[in-house]
Design a protein around this motif. Structure first.
Motif, PDB file in Angstrom:
ATOM      1  N   HIS A  93     -10.604  -0.225   0.057  1.00 41.81           N
ATOM      2  CA  HIS A  93     -10.804   0.715   1.159  1.00 41.81           C
ATOM      3  C   HIS A  93     -12.321   0.778   1.355  1.00 41.81           C
ATOM      4  O   HIS A  93     -13.040   1.338   0.533  1.00 41.81           O
ATOM      5  N   HIS A 126       0.839  -1.198   0.000  1.00 44.54           N
ATOM      6  CA  HIS A 126       0.000   0.000   0.000  1.00 44.54           C
ATOM      7  C   HIS A 126       0.875   1.249   0.000  1.00 44.54           C
ATOM      8  O   HIS A 126       1.149   1.844   1.046  1.00 44.54           O
ATOM      9  N   HIS A 169      -5.711  -0.979   5.234  1.00 45.19           N
ATOM     10  CA  HIS A 169      -5.634  -0.230   6.512  1.00 45.19           C
ATOM     11  C   HIS A 169      -6.814  -0.459   7.473  1.00 45.19           C
ATOM     12  O   HIS A 169      -7.622   0.426   7.703  1.00 45.19           O
ATOM     13  N   GLU A 206      -4.190   0.117  -3.605  1.00 46.66           N
ATOM     14  CA  GLU A 206      -5.487   0.599  -3.118  1.00 46.66           C
ATOM     15  C   GLU A 206      -6.187   1.499  -4.141  1.00 46.66           C
ATOM     16  O   GLU A 206      -7.282   1.196  -4.588  1.00 46.66           O
ATOM     17  N   ASP A 259       0.587   2.724   3.454  1.00 42.35           N
ATOM     18  CA  ASP A 259      -0.284   3.793   2.943  1.00 42.35           C
ATOM     19  C   ASP A 259       0.539   5.072   2.746  1.00 42.35           C
ATOM     20  O   ASP A 259       0.049   6.177   2.948  1.00 42.35           O
TER      21      ASP A 259
HETATM   22 ZN   LIG Z   1      -7.258   4.349   2.006  1.00 39.62          ZN
END
Ligand SMILES: [Zn+2]
Length: 472
Positions: free
Chosen positions: A211, A79, A240, A103, A348
């Motif tokens: 997500h 990510h 996440h 993502e 992320d």
């Molecule tokens: Zn996200």
């Protein structure tokens, strides 16, 4: 007796052979999460692969001293958004050897790979973006964040869904790792649309990287993707879980475990922080005026590091840009997710604005190993490494079998390696001052290319290769 002596002699001669490896990593504590090997060994690299792992002395054209350090598989980040050379360099300093944009994904798969081939310090890969494919199928206008517009809010017509499916299929045929979905940012997405996306993913043996929609009351946001995953047998990865599940993460985890027990191929990940980062112009902030002054002040404007006010929020909202959200779940929730054996580590990591971004972009992996393994003893070093290496490799390997050669320190595996000091490794990046490389990571090797040496990035190192499915 004489024969035995002769064969011993032959063995001795054989083991002191005169092979000179391209790179030797000398005397480190080799840790391989798949086999459980945890012992002092010398590692010899020939070309882009690990050729030998031995207690014997070996010699190489180049030698990296790993005495007192851990030699682990390079970290695989499922990510990572920012995909510029500058960000990739920061990732190398954090031990990452493969960074994947799964993502959000990308709009043009072939062009994205072509732009990086032969020029990149680490291994790279991306999904075909549902978000972009939806916008294009609806003829929507591109915004700065790619995440907002009328197209994101409106439901699709049947014809538009067909056009979107075609774009997704084209991307997968060009070798995309899977399909990236940010349903949280496309509130117009319906169950029918999700069903269509999962059917395309299944037809290409690809996972959907999701997500989930924001949900503060129940876990229907998880159910709405579990349902089509079950129907089609599609692989599903929930991104996440820290920021999507917040303090209710245990409920989501229990549901994920139950789904796994039922035979659904579902996985998840978290990053080790309790503050998120997103775009101020996204639909998540359409009702921002209802926030209290205090809530607004909890947001950081990434570009300058300033805390927002009602005035500056109103000023930046229409033009758009990155913000860091206030802490929205407990440290304990973060720790429990970092320690949970089924939760992978993924950063992320963000795009840079004025050179800055959420500190997770620089510090995720060193933070898990320093703060949660060494300082808090929330999990063992080997368990942490597993969540950074073999688990993410295997998430992707159904579609891309070559990933079985990553995330491992084994003979024949790709020579993607990180050498770090478990006693000193730690993140340095903070919310106010994020542009700081992690410390305690000495050397990083990418496909046999020494990319970080004695803590120094090696300019011109381009050992990165595409992580990409075969063209169909
Ligand atoms: Zn996200």
């Amino acid at each position: 007796m004489r024969n035995a002596l002769l064969s011993l002699l032959a063995l001795a001669l054989y083991s002191c052979n005169s092979v000179t490896y391209d790179v030797v990593i000398q005397g480190g504590r080799v840790m391989d999460p798949e086999t459980g090997l945890d012992a002092v060994r010398n590692v010899g690299i020939q070309g882009s692969e690990i050729a030998v792992i031995t207690e014997d002395a070996i010699s190489g054209k180049q030698t990296l001293d790993a005495g007192g350090k851990v030699v682990a598989p390079g970290f695989i980040d499922l990510h990572q958004h920012g995909d510029s050379p500058e960000v990739y360099r920061a990732k190398i300093h954090d031990g990452v050897t493969s960074a994947l944009e799964l993502e959000l994904g990308v709009e043009d798969v072939a062009a994205w790979y072509a732009a990086r081939e032969g020029k990149t310090a680490l291994n790279f890969g991306a999904t075909i973006s549902h978000t972009d494919s939806r916008r294009l199928a609806m003829g929507g206008k591109l915004s700065k964040s790619r995440l907002s517009g009328d197209w994101a809010v409106e439901p699709m017509t049947a014809e538009q869904i067909e056009a979107m499916k075609q774009r997704l299929a084209d991307g997968l045929e060009q070798g995309a790792v899977g399909i990236g979905m940010l349903i949280a940012y496309t509130p117009g997405t319906t169950a029918e649309e999700i069903d269509a996306i999962f059917s395309v993913a299944k037809a290409h043996n690809a996972a959907a990287y999701v997500h989930m929609r924001t949900n503060d009351t129940d876990i229907n946001n998880l159910e709405e993707v579990l349902t089509p995953a079950r129907r089609y047998g599609t692989q599903l990865h929930i991104v996440h879980l820290n920021s999507s599940g917040r303090d209710r993460a245990p409920e989501f985890l229990a549901r994920i475990r139950a789904a796994q027990a039922e035979g659904i191929d579902i996985t998840t990940e978290s990053y080790p922080y309790n503050r998120g980062s997103t775009y101020i112009d996204s639909h998540a902030f359409d009702n921002w005026r209802q926030m209290s002054d205090e809530e607004i002040a909890g947001h950081i404007w990434v570009e300058t590091g300033e805390n927002l006010t009602r005035e500056t929020f109103a000023k930046y909202k229409p033009t758009g840009g990155l913000i860091i959200s206030p802490a929205s779940y407990s440290e304990e929730s973060v720790r429990n997710l970092v320690a949970d054996p089924i939760v992978m580590v993924a950063s992320d990591g963000m795009w840079l604005t004025n050179g800055k971004a959420h500190p997770r972009t620089w510090g995720t992996y060193a933070r898990v190993l320093g703060r949660y393994v060494r300082e808090q003893k929330a999990l063992s070093l080997m368990d942490a490494l597993k969540k950074m290496t073999v688990l993410p490799a295997d998430r992707v390997s159904q579609r891309i079998p070559a990933m079985k050669k990553k995330g491992r320190v084994q003979v024949g595996a790709d020579a993607d390696l990180v050498i770090f000091d478990p006693e000193t490794i730690i993140d340095q990046a903070t919310y106010q001052d994020p542009v700081q490389d992690s410390t305690g990571i000495d050397h990083v090797v990418v496909n046999g290319v020494i990319t970080l040496k004695d803590g120094q990035f090696q300019d011109g190192a381009t050992g990165g290769k595409p992580i990409r499915a075969n063209a169909e």
